[in-house]
Design an enzyme around this catalytic site. Structure first.
Site, PDB file in Angstrom:
ATOM      1  N   ASP A  71      -7.629 114.510  56.137  1.00  0.00           N
ATOM      2  CA  ASP A  71      -9.035 114.891  56.129  1.00  0.00           C
ATOM      3  C   ASP A  71      -9.798 114.106  57.194  1.00  0.00           C
ATOM      4  OD1 ASP A  71     -11.421 116.059  55.200  1.00  0.00           O
ATOM      5  OD2 ASP A  71     -11.784 114.421  53.773  1.00  0.00           O
ATOM      6  N   HIS A  72     -10.549 114.794  58.026  1.00  0.00           N
ATOM      7  CA  HIS A  72     -11.398 114.173  59.051  1.00  0.00           C
ATOM      8  C   HIS A  72     -10.630 113.164  59.915  1.00  0.00           C
ATOM      9  CE1 HIS A  72     -15.311 115.894  58.200  1.00  0.00           C
ATOM     10  NE2 HIS A  72     -15.049 115.765  56.925  1.00  0.00           N
ATOM     11  N   GLY A 118     -18.360 119.238  49.234  1.00  0.00           N
ATOM     12  CA  GLY A 118     -18.482 120.122  48.076  1.00  0.00           C
ATOM     13  C   GLY A 118     -19.040 119.448  46.839  1.00  0.00           C
TER      14      GLY A 118
END
Length: 287
Positions: free
Chosen positions: A85-86, A209
């Site tokens: 992620d990222h 989210g």
């Protein structure tokens, strides 16, 4: 079911107007909690590590093996995607070498031409190894392991150029942010989301989210969002359950201080959050 890449899972999600959850892991308990929720709901899941979490846990190879071996030990039968992620350019390369099945190269903070160039390099390397690639256009507000985004809206033409490189899913800024949402947050920009979704068929990713109202998440999913990232809500649930356990004095009863008992309420709280979000996202159970 072995660890898989995200290609078929997220292409099917975009076509079927549902999403698959992407949940960050921070340790063994997080990993077990996420996998338990996926198995109990009989749905695919994406487990992801940020750069900071991977460093904390001992590196990308350790994270990769932790998830893979936990899948085996828990007899997990649903598809599991192991995702970075990222990641910056160097992190994406490391995760590819370590055996992740999916990586995000986040080049939003680079000049756009450099973002394009480096994204293409990552796509070529990853696809040669059957690894999925997520890219980002526009920035996601807030901070994620030192990568700070102001939260500007993604440019539609830039989204089209990034998608044309063959990325498997695309994160785009539509007013979403990382971490807790402030009281004055104005909500997702559905006009921009529609423009992007109409322009490209690539599965879209909603970062940040945690804290977005259910109805907004579900509307975004109906418009083309196929992957929803959740991290902060799991952290808050873990913290709250652990606090209640200690404040109730449970850690001082018998061997309540045993970490297996001390961490159990928080771990269950994560599983409960993940199961609830899977329901929110409309992820269908496997046949």
């Amino acid at each position: 079911m072995s660890i898989v890449n995200g290609n078929e899972i997220f292409a099917a999600a975009r076509k079927g107007h549902y999403a698959v959850g992407a949940f960050n892991t921070n340790n063994l308990e997080w990993t077990r909690a996420i996998l338990a929720a996926a198995q109990e709901t009989n749905t695919p899941v994406l487990i992801q590590t940020s750069m900071g979490a991977a460093k904390y846990m001992g590196g990308y190879e350790l994270c990769n093996m932790l998830v893979r071996e936990t899948v085996k030990s828990m007899d997990i039968t649903v598809p599991v995607v192991m995702h970075l992620d990222h990641g910056n350019y160097e992190a994406a390369l490391e995760a590819i070498r370590a055996g992740y099945t999916s990586v995000m190269f986040d080049g939003h903070d680079l000049p756009f031409e450099e973002n394009l160039e480096k994204t293409k390099e990552i796509v070529d390397l990853a696809h040669a190894a059957n690894i999925s690639v997520e890219a980002e256009v526009g920035s996601i507000g807030g901070e994620e392991d030192g990568i700070v985004g102001a939260g500007e809206l993604a440019d539609v033409e830039e989204a089209k150029q990034i998608a044309a490189l063959g990325v498997d899913y695309l994160a785009c800024g539509i007013g979403n942010i990382h971490g807790k949402y402030p009281a004055n947050w104005t909500g997702l920009n559905f006009d921009r989301l529609k423009e992007i979704a109409d322009a490209i068929d690539t599965p879209l990713v909603l970062h940040g989210g945690s804290g977005i109202p259910k109805e907004q998440i579900q509307k975004a999913i109906s418009m083309g969002v196929s992957k929803v990232n959740v991290n902060t809500e799991c952290q808050l649930a873990f913290q709250e359950a652990t606090r209640k356990y200690i404040e109730a004095g449970k850690d001082q009863e018998g061997k309540g201080y045993d970490p297996r008992k001390l961490l159990a309420p928080g771990t269950q709280a994560i599983t409960d959050i993940v199961k609830e979000r899977i329901e929110w996202f409309g992820t269908p159970a496997l046949g």
